[in-house]
Design a protein around this motif. Sequence first.
Motif, PDB file in Angstrom:
ATOM      1  N   TYR A 181     124.135 -51.109 -63.878  1.00  0.00           N
ATOM      2  CA  TYR A 181     125.391 -50.621 -63.315  1.00  0.00           C
ATOM      3  C   TYR A 181     126.546 -50.843 -64.275  1.00  0.00           C
ATOM      4  CZ  TYR A 181     122.638 -50.543 -59.051  1.00  0.00           C
ATOM      5  OH  TYR A 181     121.656 -50.277 -58.124  1.00  0.00           O
ATOM      6  N   LEU A 182     127.482 -49.885 -64.253  1.00  0.00           N
ATOM      7  CA  LEU A 182     128.727 -50.010 -65.006  1.00  0.00           C
ATOM      8  C   LEU A 182     129.892 -50.013 -64.027  1.00  0.00           C
ATOM      9  CD1 LEU A 182     128.341 -47.525 -68.024  1.00  0.00           C
ATOM     10  CD2 LEU A 182     127.978 -49.995 -68.010  1.00  0.00           C
ATOM     11  N   THR A 183     130.880 -50.821 -64.322  1.00  0.00           N
ATOM     12  CA  THR A 183     132.039 -50.935 -63.444  1.00  0.00           C
ATOM     13  C   THR A 183     133.313 -51.017 -64.273  1.00  0.00           C
ATOM     14  OG1 THR A 183     130.752 -52.116 -61.766  1.00  0.00           O
ATOM     15  CG2 THR A 183     133.146 -52.325 -61.633  1.00  0.00           C
ATOM     16  N   GLY A 184     134.352 -50.318 -63.831  1.00  0.00           N
ATOM     17  CA  GLY A 184     135.670 -50.447 -64.443  1.00  0.00           C
ATOM     18  C   GLY A 184     135.837 -49.721 -65.759  1.00  0.00           C
ATOM     19  N   ARG A 185     136.342 -50.411 -66.792  1.00  0.00           N
ATOM     20  CA  ARG A 185     136.713 -49.785 -68.057  1.00  0.00           C
ATOM     21  C   ARG A 185     135.588 -49.013 -68.736  1.00  0.00           C
ATOM     22  NH1 ARG A 185     138.262 -54.335 -71.529  1.00  0.00           N
ATOM     23  NH2 ARG A 185     138.618 -52.716 -73.093  1.00  0.00           N
ATOM     24  N   PRO A 186     134.345 -49.528 -68.765  1.00  0.00           N
ATOM     25  CA  PRO A 186     133.280 -48.726 -69.391  1.00  0.00           C
ATOM     26  C   PRO A 186     133.073 -47.374 -68.704  1.00  0.00           C
ATOM     27  CG  PRO A 186     132.595 -51.001 -69.141  1.00  0.00           C
ATOM     28  CD  PRO A 186     133.872 -50.867 -68.377  1.00  0.00           C
ATOM     29  N   VAL A 187     133.217 -47.336 -67.381  1.00  0.00           N
ATOM     30  CA  VAL A 187     133.092 -46.070 -66.654  1.00  0.00           C
ATOM     31  C   VAL A 187     134.218 -45.133 -67.052  1.00  0.00           C
ATOM     32  CG1 VAL A 187     133.007 -44.981 -64.375  1.00  0.00           C
ATOM     33  CG2 VAL A 187     131.980 -47.246 -64.714  1.00  0.00           C
ATOM     34  N   PRO A 226     133.278 -47.201 -55.175  1.00  0.00           N
ATOM     35  CA  PRO A 226     134.154 -48.076 -55.961  1.00  0.00           C
ATOM     36  C   PRO A 226     134.027 -49.531 -55.525  1.00  0.00           C
ATOM     37  CG  PRO A 226     135.332 -46.121 -55.221  1.00  0.00           C
ATOM     38  CD  PRO A 226     134.025 -46.124 -54.496  1.00  0.00           C
ATOM     39  N   ILE A 227     134.240 -50.427 -56.485  1.00  0.00           N
ATOM     40  CA  ILE A 227     134.200 -51.857 -56.210  1.00  0.00           C
ATOM     41  C   ILE A 227     135.589 -52.308 -55.747  1.00  0.00           C
ATOM     42  CG2 ILE A 227     133.712 -54.138 -57.153  1.00  0.00           C
ATOM     43  CD1 ILE A 227     131.294 -52.269 -57.030  1.00  0.00           C
ATOM     44  N   ILE A 228     135.669 -52.891 -54.569  1.00  0.00           N
ATOM     45  CA  ILE A 228     136.946 -53.330 -54.008  1.00  0.00           C
ATOM     46  C   ILE A 228     137.166 -54.807 -54.313  1.00  0.00           C
ATOM     47  CG2 ILE A 228     138.348 -53.467 -51.926  1.00  0.00           C
ATOM     48  CD1 ILE A 228     137.563 -50.615 -52.766  1.00  0.00           C
ATOM     49  N   LEU A 229     138.258 -55.103 -55.002  1.00  0.00           N
ATOM     50  CA  LEU A 229     138.642 -56.473 -55.306  1.00  0.00           C
ATOM     51  C   LEU A 229     140.037 -56.727 -54.754  1.00  0.00           C
ATOM     52  CD1 LEU A 229     137.431 -56.744 -59.016  1.00  0.00           C
ATOM     53  CD2 LEU A 229     136.259 -57.581 -56.983  1.00  0.00           C
ATOM     54  N   GLU A 230     140.235 -57.891 -54.190  1.00  0.00           N
ATOM     55  CA  GLU A 230     141.515 -58.213 -53.565  1.00  0.00           C
ATOM     56  C   GLU A 230     142.639 -58.228 -54.605  1.00  0.00           C
ATOM     57  OE1 GLU A 230     143.510 -61.720 -50.771  1.00  0.00           O
ATOM     58  OE2 GLU A 230     141.384 -61.800 -51.326  1.00  0.00           O
ATOM     59  N   GLY A 231     143.708 -57.522 -54.285  1.00  0.00           N
ATOM     60  CA  GLY A 231     144.877 -57.506 -55.153  1.00  0.00           C
ATOM     61  C   GLY A 231     144.761 -56.608 -56.355  1.00  0.00           C
ATOM     62  N   LEU A 246     137.711 -50.330 -58.490  1.00  0.00           N
ATOM     63  CA  LEU A 246     137.114 -50.105 -59.804  1.00  0.00           C
ATOM     64  C   LEU A 246     136.012 -49.055 -59.702  1.00  0.00           C
ATOM     65  CD1 LEU A 246     136.740 -53.813 -61.022  1.00  0.00           C
ATOM     66  CD2 LEU A 246     138.579 -52.190 -61.559  1.00  0.00           C
ATOM     67  N   PRO A 247     136.037 -48.023 -60.569  1.00  0.00           N
ATOM     68  CA  PRO A 247     134.970 -47.016 -60.536  1.00  0.00           C
ATOM     69  C   PRO A 247     133.636 -47.643 -60.891  1.00  0.00           C
ATOM     70  CG  PRO A 247     136.291 -46.772 -62.524  1.00  0.00           C
ATOM     71  CD  PRO A 247     136.989 -47.789 -61.668  1.00  0.00           C
ATOM     72  N   SER A 248     132.560 -47.127 -60.313  1.00  0.00           N
ATOM     73  CA  SER A 248     131.231 -47.700 -60.535  1.00  0.00           C
ATOM     74  C   SER A 248     130.197 -46.585 -60.634  1.00  0.00           C
ATOM     75  CB  SER A 248     130.866 -48.648 -59.389  1.00  0.00           C
ATOM     76  OG  SER A 248     129.552 -49.153 -59.555  1.00  0.00           O
ATOM     77  N   ILE A 249     129.267 -46.720 -61.564  1.00  0.00           N
ATOM     78  CA  ILE A 249     128.155 -45.771 -61.682  1.00  0.00           C
ATOM     79  C   ILE A 249     126.867 -46.542 -61.919  1.00  0.00           C
ATOM     80  CG2 ILE A 249     129.540 -43.857 -62.594  1.00  0.00           C
ATOM     81  CD1 ILE A 249     128.454 -44.537 -65.368  1.00  0.00           C
ATOM     82  N   ALA A 250     125.758 -45.924 -61.550  1.00  0.00           N
ATOM     83  CA  ALA A 250     124.430 -46.462 -61.847  1.00  0.00           C
ATOM     84  C   ALA A 250     123.818 -45.646 -62.977  1.00  0.00           C
ATOM     85  CB  ALA A 250     123.540 -46.399 -60.609  1.00  0.00           C
ATOM     86  N   ILE A 251     123.133 -46.321 -63.894  1.00  0.00           N
ATOM     87  CA  ILE A 251     122.409 -45.644 -64.967  1.00  0.00           C
ATOM     88  C   ILE A 251     120.921 -45.868 -64.728  1.00  0.00           C
ATOM     89  CG2 ILE A 251     122.018 -45.448 -67.448  1.00  0.00           C
ATOM     90  CD1 ILE A 251     124.739 -46.645 -67.927  1.00  0.00           C
ATOM     91  N   HIS A 252     120.201 -44.801 -64.494  1.00  0.00           N
ATOM     92  CA  HIS A 252     118.757 -44.875 -64.274  1.00  0.00           C
ATOM     93  C   HIS A 252     118.073 -44.793 -65.634  1.00  0.00           C
ATOM     94  CE1 HIS A 252     119.061 -44.320 -59.847  1.00  0.00           C
ATOM     95  NE2 HIS A 252     120.187 -43.742 -60.199  1.00  0.00           N
ATOM     96  N   LEU A 253     117.535 -45.903 -66.076  1.00  0.00           N
ATOM     97  CA  LEU A 253     116.930 -45.972 -67.405  1.00  0.00           C
ATOM     98  C   LEU A 253     115.518 -45.417 -67.430  1.00  0.00           C
ATOM     99  CD1 LEU A 253     118.056 -49.573 -68.399  1.00  0.00           C
ATOM    100  CD2 LEU A 253     119.142 -47.418 -69.023  1.00  0.00           C
ATOM    101  N   GLY A 254     114.882 -45.266 -66.247  1.00  0.00           N
ATOM    102  CA  GLY A 254     113.495 -44.819 -66.223  1.00  0.00           C
ATOM    103  C   GLY A 254     112.598 -45.898 -66.795  1.00  0.00           C
ATOM    104  N   ARG A 255     111.555 -45.485 -67.484  1.00  0.00           N
ATOM    105  CA  ARG A 255     110.646 -46.439 -68.122  1.00  0.00           C
ATOM    106  C   ARG A 255     111.251 -46.895 -69.428  1.00  0.00           C
ATOM    107  NH1 ARG A 255     105.067 -43.445 -68.581  1.00  0.00           N
ATOM    108  NH2 ARG A 255     104.660 -45.258 -69.882  1.00  0.00           N
ATOM    109  N   THR A 256     111.302 -48.206 -69.615  1.00  0.00           N
ATOM    110  CA  THR A 256     111.849 -48.769 -70.839  1.00  0.00           C
ATOM    111  C   THR A 256     110.763 -49.519 -71.589  1.00  0.00           C
ATOM    112  OG1 THR A 256     112.486 -50.883 -69.847  1.00  0.00           O
ATOM    113  CG2 THR A 256     114.061 -49.064 -69.668  1.00  0.00           C
TER     114      THR A 256
END
Length: 383
Positions: A268-274, A237-242, A246-256
């Motif tokens: 990476y996705l953080t917070g509401r999208p997760v 999780p991403i730690i922010l003061e106060g 925030l939940p966090s995930i990595a998306i491995h796209l592979g070859r694009t």
Amino acid sequence: MATDRPGRNAVDRRVESLDTIAAVLPLERRDELAELLTDQDVETLRHLVNQGMGENTLRALASDLAYLQAWSLAANGSSLAWPAPEALLLKFVAHHLWDPERRVINPQHGMPTDVEDRLRIQGFLRSTGPHAPDTVRRRLATWSTLTKWRGLDGSFSSPALKSALRLAVRATPRPRKRRSAKAVTGDVLARLLATCRTNSLRDTRDRAILMVAFASGGRRRSEIAGMRTEQLTAEAPIILEGRPPLPSIAIHLGRTKTSGVENDEVVYLTGRPVEALNAWLDAARIESGSMFRAIDRWGNVSQRALDPKAINDIVKHRAALAGLEPAEFSAHGLRSGFLTEAANRGIPLPEAMEQSRHRSVQQASSYYNNAHRRTGRAARLLD
């Protein structure tokens, strides 16, 4: 290829062969392709799958190959020629790039009516006018590439073909259109998300699609449609003061589309999208496989991935519900909107490109330049 059995014809064999590569190369028109493509065509696709070619590239090759075969059968009554003689290549250009004004005077100019009708009935032809020059060039390039993979030489570099293309493009002026007339910036995205207000499966899915597509850097619709749970990795999780973590995930796209052969692109996705993505996966009870799937009218979630076109349809549908003009928005608007919004918020271009995975600074910076010009002093001389 599988061993023949009594009563088993060539089309049956090709259907079975196409089934073996469907997981890597989704073919919605499998039965029709089995009739259009030759045994050698199918073996070429199988070979390319085994060589590890990117899925998007394979889809494009299969689509172009199917169109070329359908056109050849309609125009010549025979399968595509390998290698293609120069006269056939020139005929392809003449059938697809023509002058609308000249056709009014001479109905034989351009693609013959019987060929056009047959392609339209088969679902291969939607345009009522000449094709886009880029589409014609791409299909010729596919034809050339497949010719080389068969160990053959074609006439794709002939001066006559290059001259015919150049003259035909001049005769078929088509204004360049942006893929999405308007960018889906933060304010527009908020209006789209506001239409996903209930906890129904459809609203929950569309909310997740819009947020993930935008927040992951404006992913292409093919990338979103083909996304699988196996591409996700939970991050700390991403730690922010106060604020709560925030939940966090990595998306491995592979070859694009723009990555190198060996690169595994990660965003990476953080917070509401997760949270939106997790809500959809939980509601749809998806634990593995395709993340975004169709929902039928009875509320059943399909086992198969959404078609990339469905992502575009979802954006337009939500735009209509939000009181916006659907024709002005498309899935690509999420990609351009991400960079435009990043520019509006003062996020440095390199940081935004790390998320969008743009390789061209020139292309990415155009969104920044437009944003700065619109809000800059030169545009506000009379404010």
